[in-house]
Scaffold this active site. Structure first.
Site, PDB file in Angstrom:
ATOM      1  N   THR A 101     -13.079 -44.296 -16.310  1.00  0.00           N
ATOM      2  CA  THR A 101     -12.905 -43.084 -15.514  1.00  0.00           C
ATOM      3  C   THR A 101     -12.702 -43.533 -14.076  1.00  0.00           C
ATOM      4  OG1 THR A 101     -14.229 -41.711 -16.983  1.00  0.00           O
ATOM      5  CG2 THR A 101     -13.971 -40.949 -14.723  1.00  0.00           C
ATOM      6  N   LYS A 176      -9.411 -35.814 -16.978  1.00  0.00           N
ATOM      7  CA  LYS A 176     -10.844 -36.163 -17.017  1.00  0.00           C
ATOM      8  C   LYS A 176     -11.585 -35.515 -15.843  1.00  0.00           C
ATOM      9  CE  LYS A 176     -14.691 -38.146 -18.272  1.00  0.00           C
ATOM     10  NZ  LYS A 176     -14.900 -39.585 -18.464  1.00  0.00           N
ATOM     11  N   LYS A 244     -20.350 -40.693  -9.213  1.00  0.00           N
ATOM     12  CA  LYS A 244     -19.118 -41.460  -9.033  1.00  0.00           C
ATOM     13  C   LYS A 244     -17.914 -40.630  -9.451  1.00  0.00           C
ATOM     14  CE  LYS A 244     -17.382 -44.059 -12.070  1.00  0.00           C
ATOM     15  NZ  LYS A 244     -16.253 -44.059 -13.065  1.00  0.00           N
TER      16      LYS A 244
END
Length: 292
Positions: A101, A176, A244
């Protein structure tokens, strides 16, 4: 099961390790690399026919497809673009598939670098957590050229419940981001609902058992309610990892002009959870800050 291929897998963490294992069990010839070499050696010992390499470049040599699942943009650049990175070892026509990711920006950067070397590239972040990786039931969101995706998709099927091409390079990472934005809001709302039920004197577990049959139902409600009520936060994706991901979402929103007030607020709430010592708690720990 797809035709057996020579593949490499870079990064054997809680997600990458199980994914590489599925590739090996599906008959692919797997070479692995991990920053902590002992983990790669252990993987090779446990999977007949698998090999381990000392560098990403060595792992990528002769591979048809090189997979990666590492920590962030900088880690990704290190395992691909450095002198000992995978791109230096890949043969023309090979494909790089990134399950990290990361930002859409780095996905496009790696696509351009791969294209210049005669390589294909797919940004393919996943959803489903550690359990999804272990059970081979991940959702994979892909950005790529269609002909490159068509070659990679049958191999990714080894650990996918659903896999889809969402658009050109970078589209997988953008998808995502949508996933993480939605999850952040859902967990905060569920935390507030449980907190409200308890302070109102209701049996919160009974409330959820009823309302999960209606419009409020969600994966988080089905799978995290019991542990949230028990104050158990060791069941999956860590707060520091979510922060994050939300940082990536918020940076992309600043570039595109999208407005993400709830995501920004939930990120602040997660910062409070970290300050409580919950950096490694799972994301459902948002309820803990309401009950301090």
């Amino acid at each position: 099961m797809s035709e057996a291929r020579n593949v490499a897998f870079l990064g054997l963490g809680v997600m990458g390790g199980p994914m590489a294992g599925h590739l090996a069990r599906n008959g692919h010839k797997v070479t692995v690399y991990n920053r902590t070499a002992a983990k790669a050696e252990t993987f090779a010992a446990r999977h007949p026919g698998a090999r381990f390499a000392k560098t990403p470049r060595e792992a990528a040599g002769g591979a048809d497809i090189v997979f990666a699942c590492v920590g962030n943009d900088d880690d990704l650049r290190a395992v691909t673009l450095s002198p000992e990175g995978a791109f230096a070892g890949m043969r023309p026509g090979a494909i790089f598939v990134d399950h990290t990711t990361a930002s859409a920006e780095v996905a496009r950067e790696l696509f351009a670098a791969a294209k210049a070397l005669g390589l294909g590239a797919v940004d393919a972040p996943v959803s489903g957590g550690q359990a999804g990786a272990e059970n081979g039931a991940l959702t994979i969101m892909c950005g790529a050229e269609p002909e490159i995706y068509a070659q990679a998709e049958p191999v990714m099927a080894a650990y996918a419940r659903a896999c889809r091409l969402m658009g050109p390079p970078g589209s997988g990472q953008l998808t995502k981001m949508v996933n993480q934005i939605a999850i952040a809001g859902l967990i905060q709302s569920l935390s507030e609902a449980l907190h409200f039920a308890k302070t109102a004197g209701l049996d919160a577990a009974a409330v959820i058992d009823l309302i999960k049959n209606g419009a409020a139902q969600s994966w988080q409600m089905e799978n995290r309610t019991k542990t949230m009520l028990a104050g158990e936060f060791d069941h999956g994706f860590a707060v520091e990892w979510m922060r994050k991901d939300l940082a990536i979402c918020l940076a992309e929103a600043r570039r595109s002009g999208a407005k993400l007030p709830i995501a920004a607020l939930v990120d602040q709430f997660y910062a409070e959870v970290e300050a409580m010592g919950g950096k490694r708690w799972d994301t459902s720990s948002l309820i803990a800050r309401l009950e301090r």
